[in-house]
Design an enzyme around this catalytic site. Structure first.
Site, PDB file in Angstrom:
ATOM      1  N   GLU A 186       0.727  -1.152  -0.027  1.00 34.15           N
ATOM      2  CA  GLU A 186       0.107   0.010  -0.005  1.00 34.15           C
ATOM      3  C   GLU A 186       0.776   1.154   0.002  1.00 34.15           C
ATOM      4  O   GLU A 186       0.926   2.051   1.066  1.00 34.15           O
ATOM      5  CB  GLU A 186      -1.055   0.058   1.153  1.00 34.15           C
ATOM      6  CG  GLU A 186      -1.892   1.256   1.108  1.00 34.15           C
ATOM      7  CD  GLU A 186      -2.656   1.326   2.234  1.00 34.15           C
ATOM      8  OE1 GLU A 186      -3.948   1.900   2.270  1.00 34.15           O
ATOM      9  OE2 GLU A 186      -2.666   0.431   3.489  1.00 34.15           O
ATOM     10  N   LYS A 216      -2.570  -2.157  -2.945  1.00 33.64           N
ATOM     11  CA  LYS A 216      -3.466  -1.352  -2.546  1.00 33.64           C
ATOM     12  C   LYS A 216      -3.158   0.129  -2.673  1.00 33.64           C
ATOM     13  O   LYS A 216      -2.127   0.691  -2.155  1.00 33.64           O
ATOM     14  CB  LYS A 216      -4.086  -1.363  -0.973  1.00 33.64           C
ATOM     15  CG  LYS A 216      -5.031  -0.163  -0.468  1.00 33.64           C
ATOM     16  CD  LYS A 216      -5.601  -0.946   0.875  1.00 33.64           C
ATOM     17  CE  LYS A 216      -6.484   0.082   1.695  1.00 33.64           C
ATOM     18  NZ  LYS A 216      -7.204  -0.516   2.891  1.00 33.64           N
TER      19      LYS A 216
END
Length: 298
Positions: A177, A214
């Site tokens: 992420e 992500k």
């Protein structure tokens, strides 16, 4: 440890989205305040985490929170170690058909080169071993990109994949992420460079090394679409990043091969004071709209 193949198939191909229930020490007071629980209702960290677990338990046990539309949920370490209806949280989720993930980063370092790297994780091997014992499928680790700085962006991606390889070696699937701040200047340029850096690192993974991504919903729709088809990528998911649920859903619907992994945008209408019927109805409505934005694209 080997990856659970049924859960891998679900994460790779099933329709739905990921519920992010992983607010940690720094963000928990804000999450509780948004839920209507003021800081003067708890006097220490243990009481704070007990209250946030009550909130998460209420969400996870809601009749609206089912595997029909929710593929997975991301947990905080403290939540992983607590129980829901007499079962550890990950086991409870898995029994509902929802794949459990664990947030493993320890927060962000000070800004340098336009980014915030992850703080050191000296106890990561021990945490990954516990995650395996608890039945966790994968992990999530967040960095933050604030400005267009090629040096900083490369540092973020280098660190993310270094940690990801440690997670892979433990038999888990990492969610990488590298968040791009939605207010960053040159956000589109940052995202274009970020996609290139991620591609370079994906191409260096072993044949059986699997990751998820992500990412902030990009300014230019489908900036990350090619990454979703990379053989080492299980799924590309989107964070809400401070957008309202309506804004995040609208933007997400423009991005093919990208599903939601929302936190604030999922729980923004929920309050501790709500009766169960109202709470469950509002949660169901949020789940329905996020699901639609994840599976129905323009």
């Amino acid at each position: 440890m080997s990856i659970n193949q049924a859960q891998l198939e679900r994460m790779s191909n099933a329709p739905g989205f990921i519920a992010a229930l992983d607010q940690s020490g720094g963000s928990t007071p804000k999450a509780l305040l948004a839920y209507g629980v003021a800081e003067d209702t708890y006097s220490n960290e243990d009481e704070m985490f007990a209250k946030v677990h009550e909130m998460r338990t209420r969400i996870m046990t809601s009749p609206a929170f089912t595997s029909d539309k929710i593929l997975a949920a991301i947990l905080f370490e403290n939540t992983m170690d607590r129980q829901v209806d007499g079962k550890y949280s990950a086991e409870y989720l898995a029994d509902k058909g929802i794949v459990p993930f664990l947030k493993i980063d320890k927060g962000l370092a000070e800004e340098a080169n336009g980014v915030q790297l992850m703080k050191d994780m000296p106890d990561l091997d021990d945490l990954l071993a516990r995650a395996n014992d608890r039945g966790i499928f994968g992990t999530k680790e967040r960095s933050n990109i604030l400005a267009f700085n090629p040096v900083g962006i490369k540092e973020v991606v280098d660190q993310q994949f270094e940690v990801a390889k440690q997670v892979i070696d433990a038999g888990l699937v990492p969610i990488i992420e590298p968040e791009v701040n939605i207010k960053a200047e040159d956000k589109a340029a940052i995202e274009e460079l970020l996609a290139e850096e991620i591609r370079l690192h994906l191409d260096q993974l072993g044949e059986n090394d699997l990751v998820m991504l992500k990412l902030t919903i990009p300014t230019v729709p489908d900036t990350y679409r090619e990454l979703a088809s990379h053989p080492n990528v299980v799924r590309v998911v989107a964070l809400s990043g401070g957008y309202t649920r309506e804004e995040a859903n609208e933007l997400l619907a423009e991005n093919h091969d990208m599903i939601a992994s929302f936190s604030r945008a999922l729980a923004s209408d929920l309050r501790a004071s709500q009766a169960d019927d109202e709470f469950n109805d509002l949660l169901a409505s949020a789940i329905d709209t996020i699901y639609e934005a994840s599976v129905n694209k323009r």
